[in-house]
Design a protein around this motif. Sequence first.
Motif, PDB file in Angstrom:
ATOM      1  N   MET A   1       0.859  -1.182   0.000  1.00  6.79           N
ATOM      2  CA  MET A   1       0.000   0.000   0.000  1.00  6.79           C
ATOM      3  C   MET A   1       0.892   1.227   0.000  1.00  6.79           C
ATOM      4  N   ARG A   2       0.424   2.297  -0.657  1.00  2.00           N
ATOM      5  CA  ARG A   2       1.185   3.547  -0.643  1.00  2.00           C
ATOM      6  C   ARG A   2       0.327   4.653  -0.057  1.00  2.00           C
ATOM      7  N   LEU A   3       0.882   5.306   0.931  1.00  2.00           N
ATOM      8  CA  LEU A   3       0.236   6.472   1.527  1.00  2.00           C
ATOM      9  C   LEU A   3       0.849   7.735   0.944  1.00  2.00           C
ATOM     10  N   SER A   4       0.011   8.759   0.815  1.00  2.00           N
ATOM     11  CA  SER A   4       0.474  10.059   0.341  1.00  2.00           C
ATOM     12  C   SER A   4       0.173  11.125   1.375  1.00  2.00           C
TER      13      SER A   4
ATOM     14  N   THR B   1      17.005   9.746   5.206  1.00  2.00           N
ATOM     15  CA  THR B   1      15.770   9.134   5.684  1.00  2.00           C
ATOM     16  C   THR B   1      16.064   8.345   6.955  1.00  2.00           C
ATOM     17  N   MET B   2      15.010   8.066   7.697  1.00  2.00           N
ATOM     18  CA  MET B   2      15.153   7.304   8.932  1.00  2.00           C
ATOM     19  C   MET B   2      13.930   6.422   9.080  1.00  2.00           C
ATOM     20  N   TYR B   3      14.131   5.225   9.618  1.00  2.00           N
ATOM     21  CA  TYR B   3      13.033   4.270   9.757  1.00  2.00           C
ATOM     22  C   TYR B   3      13.031   3.642  11.135  1.00  2.00           C
ATOM     23  N   ALA B   4      11.848   3.303  11.613  1.00  2.00           N
ATOM     24  CA  ALA B   4      11.742   2.485  12.809  1.00  2.00           C
ATOM     25  C   ALA B   4      12.229   1.082  12.470  1.00  2.00           C
ATOM     26  N   GLU B   5      12.800   0.419  13.452  1.00  2.00           N
ATOM     27  CA  GLU B   5      13.321  -0.927  13.215  1.00  2.00           C
ATOM     28  C   GLU B   5      12.234  -1.871  12.725  1.00  2.00           C
ATOM     29  N   SER B   6      11.030  -1.671  13.190  1.00  2.00           N
ATOM     30  CA  SER B   6       9.934  -2.587  12.856  1.00  2.00           C
ATOM     31  C   SER B   6       9.526  -2.527  11.393  1.00  2.00           C
ATOM     32  N   VAL B   7       9.912  -1.454  10.689  1.00  2.00           N
ATOM     33  CA  VAL B   7       9.503  -1.318   9.284  1.00  2.00           C
ATOM     34  C   VAL B   7      10.687  -1.275   8.330  1.00  2.00           C
TER      35      VAL B   7
ATOM     36  N   PHE C   1       9.294  -0.661   4.405  1.00  2.00           N
ATOM     37  CA  PHE C   1       8.691   0.635   4.093  1.00  2.00           C
ATOM     38  C   PHE C   1       9.740   1.557   3.475  1.00  2.00           C
ATOM     39  N   THR C   2       9.297   2.422   2.575  1.00  2.00           N
ATOM     40  CA  THR C   2      10.176   3.412   1.973  1.00  2.00           C
ATOM     41  C   THR C   2       9.474   4.762   1.959  1.00  2.00           C
ATOM     42  N   ILE C   3      10.159   5.776   2.480  1.00  2.00           N
ATOM     43  CA  ILE C   3       9.627   7.138   2.451  1.00  2.00           C
ATOM     44  C   ILE C   3      10.331   7.905   1.340  1.00  2.00           C
ATOM     45  N   SER C   4       9.575   8.742   0.639  1.00  2.00           N
ATOM     46  CA  SER C   4      10.149   9.543  -0.434  1.00  2.00           C
ATOM     47  C   SER C   4       9.356  10.842  -0.549  1.00  2.00           C
ATOM     48  N   ARG C   5       9.920  11.811  -1.261  1.00  2.00           N
ATOM     49  CA  ARG C   5       9.206  13.064  -1.447  1.00  2.00           C
ATOM     50  C   ARG C   5       9.337  13.533  -2.879  1.00  2.00           C
ATOM     51  N   ASP C   6       8.282  14.161  -3.378  1.00  2.00           N
ATOM     52  CA  ASP C   6       8.243  14.726  -4.723  1.00  2.00           C
ATOM     53  C   ASP C   6       8.111  16.229  -4.550  1.00  2.00           C
TER      54      ASP C   6
ATOM     55  N   LEU D   1       4.701   7.176   1.523  1.00  2.00           N
ATOM     56  CA  LEU D   1       5.165   6.048   2.331  1.00  2.00           C
ATOM     57  C   LEU D   1       4.744   4.779   1.617  1.00  2.00           C
ATOM     58  N   GLN D   2       5.701   4.137   0.975  1.00  3.37           N
ATOM     59  CA  GLN D   2       5.444   2.878   0.302  1.00  3.37           C
ATOM     60  C   GLN D   2       5.607   1.766   1.322  1.00  3.37           C
ATOM     61  N   MET D   3       4.563   0.984   1.515  1.00  2.31           N
ATOM     62  CA  MET D   3       4.572  -0.074   2.529  1.00  2.31           C
ATOM     63  C   MET D   3       4.417  -1.419   1.837  1.00  2.31           C
TER      64      MET D   3
END
Length: 124
Positions: A18-21, A58-64, A68-73, A81-83
């Motif tokens: 799933m991808r969140l925006s 970028t920074m991520y919680a260990e659980s993800v 998960f990948t965070i990016s910006r346009d 947030l690509q999950m």
Amino acid sequence: QVQLVESGGGLVQAGESMRLSCAVSGRTFSALVVGWFRQAPGTEREFVAGIRRNGDRTMYAESVKGRFTISRDLAKNTVYLQMNSLKPEDTAVYYCAADLLIAITTMAANYHYWGQGTQVTVSS
């Protein structure tokens, strides 16, 4: 003022993606650190991922991490947030947050601006 609007939540099965925006308006987008947080019922809001102003860090919680990948346009003033490989324990309301920070911080209290949240439900 900064306005944040999340979208992209819903119901998926375990293992799916799933991808969140998070659409950002109201202030120079490139000046903001943006983070994703989540909160499940009965738990505290927790940091998921963050991206620095120019996207170089970028920074991520260990659980993800690794899923998960965070990016910006910058052209669209949007953070994603690509999950992938979602798990039932990823079920939560996901919020994006932003502030004029120099570095990514995992503490929710350091972010002044918040979106309304979007529900993500992962069934087993």
